[in-house]
Design an enzyme around this catalytic site. Structure first.
Site, PDB file in Angstrom:
ATOM      1  N   ASP A   1       0.800  -1.229   0.000  1.00 30.93           N
ATOM      2  CA  ASP A   1       0.000   0.000   0.000  1.00 30.93           C
ATOM      3  C   ASP A   1       0.830   1.276   0.000  1.00 30.93           C
ATOM      4  OD1 ASP A   1       1.082  -0.140   2.518  1.00 30.93           O
ATOM      5  OD2 ASP A   1      -0.773  -0.806   3.478  1.00 30.93           O
TER       6      ASP A   1
ATOM      7  N   GLU B   1      -0.799  -9.076  -1.183  1.00 29.52           N
ATOM      8  CA  GLU B   1      -1.308  -8.552   0.099  1.00 29.52           C
ATOM      9  C   GLU B   1      -2.505  -7.623  -0.153  1.00 29.52           C
ATOM     10  OE1 GLU B   1       0.671  -5.641   2.906  1.00 29.52           O
ATOM     11  OE2 GLU B   1       1.245  -7.474   3.909  1.00 29.52           O
TER      12      GLU B   1
ATOM     13  N   GLU C   1      -1.898   5.018   3.400  1.00 31.71           N
ATOM     14  CA  GLU C   1      -1.919   3.638   2.913  1.00 31.71           C
ATOM     15  C   GLU C   1      -3.317   3.077   2.680  1.00 31.71           C
ATOM     16  OE1 GLU C   1      -0.100   4.762   5.443  1.00 31.71           O
ATOM     17  OE2 GLU C   1       1.997   4.396   4.918  1.00 31.71           O
TER      18      GLU C   1
ATOM     19  N   HIS D   1       7.046   4.457  12.811  1.00 32.63           N
ATOM     20  CA  HIS D   1       7.331   5.343  11.679  1.00 32.63           C
ATOM     21  C   HIS D   1       6.107   5.922  11.000  1.00 32.63           C
ATOM     22  CE1 HIS D   1       5.918   2.687   8.458  1.00 32.63           C
ATOM     23  NE2 HIS D   1       6.292   1.708   9.234  1.00 32.63           N
TER      24      HIS D   1
ATOM     25  N   ARG E   1       3.176   7.927   9.340  1.00 32.17           N
ATOM     26  CA  ARG E   1       2.957   9.337   9.023  1.00 32.17           C
ATOM     27  C   ARG E   1       1.827   9.961   9.841  1.00 32.17           C
ATOM     28  NH1 ARG E   1       5.013  11.895   4.017  1.00 32.17           N
ATOM     29  NH2 ARG E   1       6.498  10.323   3.373  1.00 32.17           N
TER      30      ARG E   1
ATOM     31  N   HIS F   1      13.868   4.283  12.207  1.00 30.46           N
ATOM     32  CA  HIS F   1      13.568   4.523  10.786  1.00 30.46           C
ATOM     33  C   HIS F   1      14.293   5.797  10.332  1.00 30.46           C
ATOM     34  CE1 HIS F   1      11.183   5.257   7.175  1.00 30.46           C
ATOM     35  NE2 HIS F   1      10.573   4.089   7.336  1.00 30.46           N
TER      36      HIS F   1
HETATM   37  C1  UD1 Z   1       7.020   4.530   3.442  1.00 32.54           C
HETATM   38  C2  UD1 Z   1       5.599   4.214   2.998  1.00 32.54           C
HETATM   39  C3  UD1 Z   1       4.842   3.512   4.104  1.00 32.54           C
HETATM   40  C4  UD1 Z   1       5.617   2.311   4.624  1.00 32.54           C
HETATM   41  C5  UD1 Z   1       7.011   2.748   5.011  1.00 32.54           C
HETATM   42  C6  UD1 Z   1       7.826   1.548   5.431  1.00 32.54           C
HETATM   43  C7  UD1 Z   1       4.410   5.728   1.447  1.00 32.54           C
HETATM   44  C8  UD1 Z   1       3.603   6.935   1.306  1.00 32.54           C
HETATM   45  N1  UD1 Z   1       4.872   5.445   2.679  1.00 32.54           N
HETATM   46  O1  UD1 Z   1       6.932   5.512   4.482  1.00 32.54           O
HETATM   47  O2  UD1 Z   1       3.596   3.073   3.606  1.00 32.54           O
HETATM   48  O3  UD1 Z   1       4.960   1.763   5.738  1.00 32.54           O
HETATM   49  O4  UD1 Z   1       7.642   3.370   3.895  1.00 32.54           O
HETATM   50  O5  UD1 Z   1       8.996   1.905   6.060  1.00 32.54           O
HETATM   51  O6  UD1 Z   1       4.637   5.036   0.491  1.00 32.54           O
HETATM   52  N2  UD1 Z   1      14.678   7.644   4.182  1.00 32.54           N
HETATM   53  C9  UD1 Z   1      16.033   7.534   4.026  1.00 32.54           C
HETATM   54  N3  UD1 Z   1      16.553   6.313   3.654  1.00 32.54           N
HETATM   55  C10 UD1 Z   1      15.796   5.224   3.452  1.00 32.54           C
HETATM   56  C11 UD1 Z   1      14.404   5.335   3.650  1.00 32.54           C
HETATM   57  C12 UD1 Z   1      13.856   6.563   3.999  1.00 32.54           C
HETATM   58  O7  UD1 Z   1      16.768   8.475   4.208  1.00 32.54           O
HETATM   59  O8  UD1 Z   1      16.324   4.166   3.111  1.00 32.54           O
HETATM   60  C13 UD1 Z   1      14.109   8.976   4.568  1.00 32.54           C
HETATM   61  C14 UD1 Z   1      14.159   9.995   3.407  1.00 32.54           C
HETATM   62  O9  UD1 Z   1      14.407  11.260   3.926  1.00 32.54           O
HETATM   63  C15 UD1 Z   1      12.744   9.923   2.827  1.00 32.54           C
HETATM   64  C16 UD1 Z   1      11.950   9.727   4.099  1.00 32.54           C
HETATM   65  O10 UD1 Z   1      12.724   8.824   4.896  1.00 32.54           O
HETATM   66  O11 UD1 Z   1      12.370  11.070   2.118  1.00 32.54           O
HETATM   67  C17 UD1 Z   1      10.547   9.231   3.928  1.00 32.54           C
HETATM   68  O12 UD1 Z   1      10.464   8.105   3.081  1.00 32.54           O
HETATM   69  P1  UD1 Z   1       9.028   7.707   2.439  1.00 32.54           P
HETATM   70  O13 UD1 Z   1       9.184   6.456   1.673  1.00 32.54           O
HETATM   71  O14 UD1 Z   1       8.423   8.865   1.740  1.00 32.54           O
HETATM   72  O15 UD1 Z   1       8.108   7.507   3.707  1.00 32.54           O
HETATM   73  P2  UD1 Z   1       8.172   6.427   4.859  1.00 32.54           P
HETATM   74  O16 UD1 Z   1       7.763   7.124   6.100  1.00 32.54           O
HETATM   75  O17 UD1 Z   1       9.439   5.684   4.810  1.00 32.54           O
HETATM   76  N1  UDP Z   2      12.808  -4.477   9.490  1.00 26.38           N
HETATM   77  C1  UDP Z   2      14.158  -4.684   9.211  1.00 26.38           C
HETATM   78  N2  UDP Z   2      15.087  -3.942   9.898  1.00 26.38           N
HETATM   79  C2  UDP Z   2      14.736  -3.015  10.820  1.00 26.38           C
HETATM   80  C3  UDP Z   2      13.351  -2.804  11.074  1.00 26.38           C
HETATM   81  C4  UDP Z   2      12.418  -3.548  10.384  1.00 26.38           C
HETATM   82  O1  UDP Z   2      14.516  -5.518   8.385  1.00 26.38           O
HETATM   83  O2  UDP Z   2      15.618  -2.384  11.409  1.00 26.38           O
HETATM   84  C5  UDP Z   2      11.796  -5.256   8.732  1.00 26.38           C
HETATM   85  C6  UDP Z   2      10.747  -5.969   9.560  1.00 26.38           C
HETATM   86  O3  UDP Z   2      11.171  -7.281   9.896  1.00 26.38           O
HETATM   87  C7  UDP Z   2       9.533  -5.979   8.650  1.00 26.38           C
HETATM   88  C8  UDP Z   2       9.695  -4.720   7.841  1.00 26.38           C
HETATM   89  O4  UDP Z   2      11.057  -4.320   7.975  1.00 26.38           O
HETATM   90  O5  UDP Z   2       9.557  -7.073   7.751  1.00 26.38           O
HETATM   91  C9  UDP Z   2       8.777  -3.650   8.369  1.00 26.38           C
HETATM   92  O6  UDP Z   2       9.049  -2.444   7.769  1.00 26.38           O
HETATM   93  P1  UDP Z   2       8.408  -1.077   8.214  1.00 26.38           P
HETATM   94  O7  UDP Z   2       8.033  -1.143   9.648  1.00 26.38           O
HETATM   95  O8  UDP Z   2       9.343  -0.006   7.759  1.00 26.38           O
HETATM   96  O9  UDP Z   2       7.112  -0.967   7.301  1.00 26.38           O
HETATM   97  P2  UDP Z   2       5.602  -1.481   7.450  1.00 26.38           P
HETATM   98  O10 UDP Z   2       5.632  -2.944   7.707  1.00 26.38           O
HETATM   99  O11 UDP Z   2       4.958  -0.704   8.542  1.00 26.38           O
HETATM  100  O12 UDP Z   2       5.000  -1.134   6.128  1.00 26.38           O
END
Ligand code: UD1
Ligand code: UDP
Length: 365
Positions: free
Chosen positions: A96, A118, A132, A204, A206, A237
């Site tokens: 999502d 999923e 989501e 994490h 939003r 995160h």
């Molecule tokens: C995203 C997804 C959310 C999911 C989550 C899992 C959307 C809208 N959100 O949220 O559904 O649950 O991922 O973790 O699709 N960043 C880094 N390095 C990384 C990852 C993230 O620096 O490897 C930082 C960056 O500044 C980036 C910010 O995190 O801009 C937000 O990333 P984004 O994918 O937009 O949102 P998440 O909160 O990670």
């Molecule tokens: N995870 C990981 N390393 C971490 C934290 C989480 O590999 O330090 C894995 C966790 O086992 C799960 C997934 O990341 O499979 C969850 O990701 P996240 O919580 O970012 O996203 P969500 O599941 O809420 O979409």
């Protein structure tokens, strides 16, 4: 031979799509093509390394503190070009996220059938989780193959009018990924004191940014201060909206370890070692039950009611007193703890990817 283009971009999508990538790549009825948006960069790369996936296309589109509109616009444009070039028979997306929603939309615009891994998770509240809940509903509208992880998800799709013949209950691919991971030998980087109970924390979402996130952090601080034999381990995160309050409120608290996001096998090991998981993550609500670990879910609502019904997860919201109260009960009342720790996982048997491949292959003939 059917050409299947798998599109993913964040850490959890990569973990949950990896078993499908492995399955289709090993099956000569399919030509498996992978495209990552890299909506996440470092956290995605950790997963690609562990599952040994070298994407065919990498759009590399993450920007620091990206906006929903920004990441969505870049993903839709980038993915559309890849679909144009690859000309797939089917596109698969997972979950999502912005990547999943734009992947489905880009495919739909080119009239390519979409398979949704999923499918059918719902809270009924478009602002929880945000965005989501809307992303996954939109994907369902555009999808042809709905791979529902559980019977509950199937019912949700039926209730929205999706044809029964297009819905396939497969189990959740996260269980496939977890089995694959724990079956592999991997030297673990993490050393934890034997005499402390570990609480694994992640957060994490939003919709919690701002006041709710502060409340979550204050609750974690109180738990650490109150229970001297407990250590909180929190891989934080990389989202800056998470990093800032977490380091400000928890940076100097005794027995709270704020660490970098862990590679998946290290994280799975840590989950296994933990007494308790406190999280707002979707995936952890599925993995922790599979490992017999009680989960406190710091959200107002969950699209995974199966875990709550099975008795392994409890919804505690973001109010500090609620979180502390629920954690304190599990840390002091062994009957309450054992009732949650012995419940059975409702999310599948680790063969979801095989079932997805079976459905796609049947669609060919
Ligand atoms: C995203 C997804 C959310 C999911 C989550 C899992 C959307 C809208 N959100 O949220 O559904 O649950 O991922 O973790 O699709 N960043 C880094 N390095 C990384 C990852 C993230 O620096 O490897 C930082 C960056 O500044 C980036 C910010 O995190 O801009 C937000 O990333 P984004 O994918 O937009 O949102 P998440 O909160 O990670
Ligand atoms: N995870 C990981 N390393 C971490 C934290 C989480 O590999 O330090 C894995 C966790 O086992 C799960 C997934 O990341 O499979 C969850 O990701 P996240 O919580 O970012 O996203 P969500 O599941 O809420 O979409």
């Amino acid at each position: 031979m059917a050409r299947i283009l798998m599109i993913f971009g964040t850490r959890p999508e990569a973990i949950k799509m990896a078993p499908v990538v492995h399955q289709l790549a090993a099956d000569d009825r399919f030509e498996a093509v992978t495209c990552v948006t890299a909506q996440h960069r470092e956290m995605l790369d950790q997963v690609l390394d562990w599952f040994d996936i070298a994407p065919d296309y990498d759009l590399d589109l993450m920007r620091p503190n990206q906006t929903l509109a920004g990441v969505t616009a870049r993903a839709l444009t980038g993915i559309s070009q890849v679909i144009e070039e690859v000309q797939p028979d089917t596109v698969l997306v997972q979950g999502d996220t912005a990547t999943a929603m734009t992947g489905a939309m880009a495919a739909f615009y080119q009239r390519v059938p979409v398979g949704h891994v999923e499918a059918g998770l719902r809270t009924g509240d478009i602002y929880n989780p945000f965005p989501e809940e809307v992303n996954r509903r939109l994907i369902s509208v555009m999808g042809t193959f709905h791979f529902a992880p559980t019977a509950t998800a199937r019912h949700a799709l039926l209730n929205e009018g999706h044809a029964a013949g297009n819905i396939h209950v497969t189990g959740n691919t996260v269980i496939d990924a977890l089995h694959w991971t724990v079956a592999k030998d991997h030297p673990l980087s993490l050393e934890l004191p034997e005499d402390q109970r570990i609480i694994l924390v992640t957060a994490h979402r939003r919709e919690s940014f701002g006041q709710d996130f502060e409340s979550i952090c204050l609750a974690l601080k109180q738990i650490a201060e109150r229970f001297e034999d407990v250590r909180l381990v929190y891989p934080v995160h990389l989202n800056p909206n998470v990093q800032e309050p977490v380091h400000r409120i928890l940076g100097d608290v005794n027995r709270v370890d704020l660490i970098q996001p862990l590679p998946y096998p290290d994280f799975a090991h840590l989950m296994n070692r933990a007494a308790l998981v406190i999280t707002d993550s979707g995936g952890l609500q599925e993995e922790a039950p599979a490992l017999g670990k009680p989960v406190l879910v710091m959200r107002r609502t969950t699209e995974r009611p199966e875990a709550v019904e099975a008795g392994v997860a409890r919804l505690v919201g973001t109010d500090a007193q609620q979180i502390v109260g629920a954690a304190a009960e599990l840390l002091t009342n062994s009957a309450a703890y054992n009732a949650m720790a012995t419940a059975v996982s409702p999310f599948g048997d680790g063969r979801a990817a095989e079932r997805i491949a079976g459905v796609l292959a049947a669609g060919l003939s």
